[in-house]
Design a protein around this motif. Structure first.
Motif, PDB file in Angstrom:
ATOM      1  N   LEU A 242       0.826  -1.209   0.000  1.00  0.00           N
ATOM      2  CA  LEU A 242       0.000   0.000   0.000  1.00  0.00           C
ATOM      3  C   LEU A 242       0.861   1.260   0.000  1.00  0.00           C
ATOM      4  O   LEU A 242       0.608   2.206  -0.751  1.00  0.00           O
ATOM      5  CB  LEU A 242      -0.925   0.001   1.222  1.00  0.00           C
ATOM      6  CG  LEU A 242      -2.124  -0.945   1.189  1.00  0.00           C
ATOM      7  CD1 LEU A 242      -2.868  -0.900   2.516  1.00  0.00           C
ATOM      8  CD2 LEU A 242      -3.064  -0.588   0.044  1.00  0.00           C
ATOM      9  N   SER A 243       1.875   1.270   0.850  1.00  0.00           N
ATOM     10  CA  SER A 243       2.732   2.452   0.968  1.00  0.00           C
ATOM     11  C   SER A 243       3.464   2.733  -0.337  1.00  0.00           C
ATOM     12  O   SER A 243       3.667   3.894  -0.709  1.00  0.00           O
ATOM     13  CB  SER A 243       3.745   2.257   2.104  1.00  0.00           C
ATOM     14  OG  SER A 243       3.092   2.016   3.326  1.00  0.00           O
ATOM     15  N   GLU A 244       3.863   1.668  -1.018  1.00  0.00           N
ATOM     16  CA  GLU A 244       4.572   1.837  -2.283  1.00  0.00           C
ATOM     17  C   GLU A 244       3.618   2.162  -3.424  1.00  0.00           C
ATOM     18  O   GLU A 244       3.969   2.906  -4.347  1.00  0.00           O
ATOM     19  CB  GLU A 244       5.350   0.554  -2.599  1.00  0.00           C
ATOM     20  CG  GLU A 244       6.380   0.688  -3.705  1.00  0.00           C
ATOM     21  CD  GLU A 244       5.772   0.664  -5.097  1.00  0.00           C
ATOM     22  OE1 GLU A 244       6.325   1.314  -6.007  1.00  0.00           O
ATOM     23  OE2 GLU A 244       4.725  -0.003  -5.277  1.00  0.00           O
ATOM     24  N   GLY A 245       2.405   1.633  -3.357  1.00  0.00           N
ATOM     25  CA  GLY A 245       1.478   1.774  -4.471  1.00  0.00           C
ATOM     26  C   GLY A 245       0.644   3.037  -4.466  1.00  0.00           C
ATOM     27  O   GLY A 245       0.135   3.449  -5.507  1.00  0.00           O
ATOM     28  N   ILE A 246       0.496   3.660  -3.300  1.00  0.00           N
ATOM     29  CA  ILE A 246      -0.338   4.861  -3.215  1.00  0.00           C
ATOM     30  C   ILE A 246       0.410   6.062  -3.789  1.00  0.00           C
ATOM     31  O   ILE A 246       1.542   6.349  -3.399  1.00  0.00           O
ATOM     32  CB  ILE A 246      -0.750   5.140  -1.754  1.00  0.00           C
ATOM     33  CG1 ILE A 246      -1.701   4.049  -1.259  1.00  0.00           C
ATOM     34  CG2 ILE A 246      -1.397   6.510  -1.626  1.00  0.00           C
ATOM     35  CD1 ILE A 246      -2.100   4.197   0.199  1.00  0.00           C
ATOM     36  N   ASP A 247      -0.233   6.740  -4.709  1.00  0.00           N
ATOM     37  CA  ASP A 247       0.328   7.970  -5.278  1.00  0.00           C
ATOM     38  C   ASP A 247      -0.344   9.143  -4.575  1.00  0.00           C
ATOM     39  O   ASP A 247      -1.472   9.511  -4.892  1.00  0.00           O
ATOM     40  CB  ASP A 247       0.079   8.013  -6.784  1.00  0.00           C
ATOM     41  CG  ASP A 247       0.718   9.222  -7.445  1.00  0.00           C
ATOM     42  OD1 ASP A 247       1.474   9.937  -6.761  1.00  0.00           O
ATOM     43  OD2 ASP A 247       0.450   9.453  -8.639  1.00  0.00           O
ATOM     44  N   LEU A 248       0.344   9.726  -3.613  1.00  0.00           N
ATOM     45  CA  LEU A 248      -0.233  10.761  -2.763  1.00  0.00           C
ATOM     46  C   LEU A 248       0.147  12.145  -3.290  1.00  0.00           C
ATOM     47  O   LEU A 248       1.273  12.611  -3.103  1.00  0.00           O
ATOM     48  CB  LEU A 248       0.266  10.579  -1.325  1.00  0.00           C
ATOM     49  CG  LEU A 248      -0.428  11.375  -0.227  1.00  0.00           C
ATOM     50  CD1 LEU A 248      -1.893  10.962  -0.109  1.00  0.00           C
ATOM     51  CD2 LEU A 248       0.282  11.169   1.111  1.00  0.00           C
ATOM     52  N   PHE A 249      -0.791  12.779  -3.982  1.00  0.00           N
ATOM     53  CA  PHE A 249      -0.609  14.149  -4.488  1.00  0.00           C
ATOM     54  C   PHE A 249       0.632  14.293  -5.381  1.00  0.00           C
ATOM     55  O   PHE A 249       1.227  15.369  -5.452  1.00  0.00           O
ATOM     56  CB  PHE A 249      -0.508  15.145  -3.331  1.00  0.00           C
ATOM     57  CG  PHE A 249      -1.632  15.068  -2.353  1.00  0.00           C
ATOM     58  CD1 PHE A 249      -2.946  15.233  -2.767  1.00  0.00           C
ATOM     59  CD2 PHE A 249      -1.389  14.804  -1.013  1.00  0.00           C
ATOM     60  CE1 PHE A 249      -3.993  15.156  -1.865  1.00  0.00           C
ATOM     61  CE2 PHE A 249      -2.429  14.726  -0.097  1.00  0.00           C
ATOM     62  CZ  PHE A 249      -3.741  14.899  -0.525  1.00  0.00           C
ATOM     63  N   ASN A 250       1.041  13.193  -6.021  1.00  0.00           N
ATOM     64  CA  ASN A 250       2.243  13.206  -6.865  1.00  0.00           C
ATOM     65  C   ASN A 250       3.516  13.524  -6.082  1.00  0.00           C
ATOM     66  O   ASN A 250       4.523  13.943  -6.665  1.00  0.00           O
ATOM     67  CB  ASN A 250       2.102  14.208  -8.018  1.00  0.00           C
ATOM     68  CG  ASN A 250       1.154  13.714  -9.091  1.00  0.00           C
ATOM     69  OD1 ASN A 250       0.923  12.513  -9.233  1.00  0.00           O
ATOM     70  ND2 ASN A 250       0.584  14.637  -9.846  1.00  0.00           N
ATOM     71  N   TRP A 251       3.483  13.322  -4.768  1.00  0.00           N
ATOM     72  CA  TRP A 251       4.678  13.537  -3.958  1.00  0.00           C
ATOM     73  C   TRP A 251       5.688  12.436  -4.231  1.00  0.00           C
ATOM     74  O   TRP A 251       5.344  11.326  -4.629  1.00  0.00           O
ATOM     75  CB  TRP A 251       4.329  13.557  -2.470  1.00  0.00           C
ATOM     76  CG  TRP A 251       3.555  14.769  -2.053  1.00  0.00           C
ATOM     77  CD1 TRP A 251       3.369  15.919  -2.758  1.00  0.00           C
ATOM     78  CD2 TRP A 251       2.845  14.946  -0.822  1.00  0.00           C
ATOM     79  NE1 TRP A 251       2.598  16.807  -2.051  1.00  0.00           N
ATOM     80  CE2 TRP A 251       2.256  16.240  -0.857  1.00  0.00           C
ATOM     81  CE3 TRP A 251       2.647  14.155   0.304  1.00  0.00           C
ATOM     82  CZ2 TRP A 251       1.494  16.741   0.193  1.00  0.00           C
ATOM     83  CZ3 TRP A 251       1.886  14.654   1.351  1.00  0.00           C
ATOM     84  CH2 TRP A 251       1.318  15.936   1.294  1.00  0.00           C
ATOM     85  N   ASP A 252       6.939  12.732  -3.979  1.00  0.00           N
ATOM     86  CA  ASP A 252       8.018  11.769  -4.181  1.00  0.00           C
ATOM     87  C   ASP A 252       7.833  10.576  -3.246  1.00  0.00           C
ATOM     88  O   ASP A 252       7.587  10.743  -2.049  1.00  0.00           O
ATOM     89  CB  ASP A 252       9.365  12.454  -3.900  1.00  0.00           C
ATOM     90  CG  ASP A 252      10.537  11.652  -4.421  1.00  0.00           C
ATOM     91  OD1 ASP A 252      10.734  10.520  -3.938  1.00  0.00           O
ATOM     92  OD2 ASP A 252      11.273  12.158  -5.285  1.00  0.00           O
TER      93      ASP A 252
END
Length: 275
Positions: A242-252
Motif C-alpha cells: 500500500l505504501s509503495e502503491g499509493i500515489d499521494l498528491f504526486n509527492w516523491d
C-alpha cells in the motif's frame, strides 16, 4: 595553376586529412555539453556505467538499498534510535541550500550533476534531489514513532521501493497499472519483501539482539499482540504494498513510503494489541 575541385554547392572539396579533421572536431563539439541547455545535459557517469546499468539505475538502487543494511548493522550495535534524526536533519539542512544554489546557477548544477550523476535520475537535473524527500520521510518516522516502527519504515523504503521499481520496470507491462508509474508487479514485489522484512526483523534480529532494546521500547511482540508473527508479517507485506502503491498528491515516494508505512504499521500494531 592549382586544380581545385568543387562540390555541387560550389565549395572546394577538402583533402581526406582535412575532412577527417573537420569530422573529428565536429564530433568533439557535439559531444560537449558545456553550452547545452540544462535539460539536455548528458550525465557522464551514466555513459561510464553503460546502457544496461544506467537503464536499470543500478548505482542508485545499490546506494538506496545499502541504507537499510547500514541501519540494520547500527541496530545490532545498540545505537539509540532517538539520535538518528539529528544527522538526518543536519544532512537535510546542508543539502537543501545546495539544491537551491545549483538550481539557480547552471554552472554549479552541471558540476553537481557530473559529481553525483550516477545516483541521479535525469529528471532530477532541474528539480529537487530525491535524497531530500528521503531524508524528510525518515525524519518524520524517527521523530514521531516507536523504535521498531521507524526502523521498519526505513527498511521498507530501502528494500521494498527498490524491489518494486526493479520488478515493476521488468514485468509491469504484463500487469495492470495501479497509479502513476505504479504496477501490480511492483506492488507484489513490495508485498513479498515487506513480509520478509517483518518476519526476519521480529523473528530473527529482535530475539537475537534482545539486549539492544530497552523494556517497552518495541511496540510489537508476539506476547502483546493478538496476531502471530506470520500473521503480523503478512499485514506488514500489505502495508509495504500500500505504501509503495499509493500515489499521494504526486509527492516523491521517497517521502510517502516511510510516512505512510510508519502510519499504517503503527495502526496495525495498535489494532492487534492484546487487551
Amino acid at each position: 595553376m592549382v586544380d581545385v575541385q568543387t562540390t555541387s554547392e560550389g565549395d572546394p572539396s577538402a583533402s581526406p586529412q582535412l575532412k577527417q579533421r573537420f569530422k573529428t572536431q565536429s564530433k568533439s563539439e557535439s559531444n560537449s555539453d558545456e553550452h547545452l541547455p540544462l535539460a539536455q545535459i548528458r550525465l557522464k557517469s551514466h555513459e561510464w556505467f553503460g546502457e544496461f546499468i544506467t537503464k536499470h539505475e543500478i548505482p542508485r538502487k545499490a546506494f538506496h538499498s545499502s541504507i537499510g543494511f547500514i541501519t540494520l548493522y547500527l541496530y545490532t550495535t545498540g545505537m539509540d534510535y532517538r539520535n538518528v534524526k539529528w544527522p538526518l536533519i543536519v544532512a537535510f539542512a546542508i543539502l537543501l541550500p545546495l539544491d537551491l544554489i545549483r538550481l539557480r546557477w547552471n554552472a554549479i548544477n552541471k558540476l553537481y550533476c557530473r559529481c553525483v550523476g550516477a545516483l541521479m535520475r535525469k529528471s532530477e537535473i532541474h528539480t529537487y534531489n530525491g535524497v531530500l524527500w528521503y531524508l524528510l520521510g525518515l525524519i518524520f518516522a524517527f521523530s514521531f514513532f516507536p523504535k521498531d516502527v521507524a526502523l521498519i519504515s526505513l527498511f521498507l523504503l530501502s528494500w521494498c521501493d527498490t524491489a518494486a521499481s526493479t520488478f515493476g520496470c521488468k514485468f509491469g507491462h504484463l500487469t495492470p497499472k495501479l497509479a502513476r508509474n505504479k504496477s501490480l508487479a511492483g506492488s507484489i514485489a513490495a508485498f513479498v519483501v515487506g513480509f520478509l522484512v517483518c518476519l526476519l526483523f521480529y523473528g530473527v534480529f529482535v530475539p537475537h539482539y534482545a539486549y539492544v532494546n530497552s523494556p517497552g521500547e518495541l511496540s510489537w511482540s508476539a506476547e502483546t499482540s493478538r496476531l502471530s508473527l506470520t500473521q503480523f508479517s503478512l499485514l506488514g507485506g500489505v502495508v509495504a504494498a500500500l505504501s509503495e502503491g499509493i500515489d499521494l498528491f504526486n509527492w516523491d515516494d521517497n517521502f510517502t513510503i516511510p510516512v505512510l508505512s510508519a502510519i499504517f504499521m503503527n495502526a496495525v500494531i495498535r489494532f492487534a494489541k492484546a487487551t
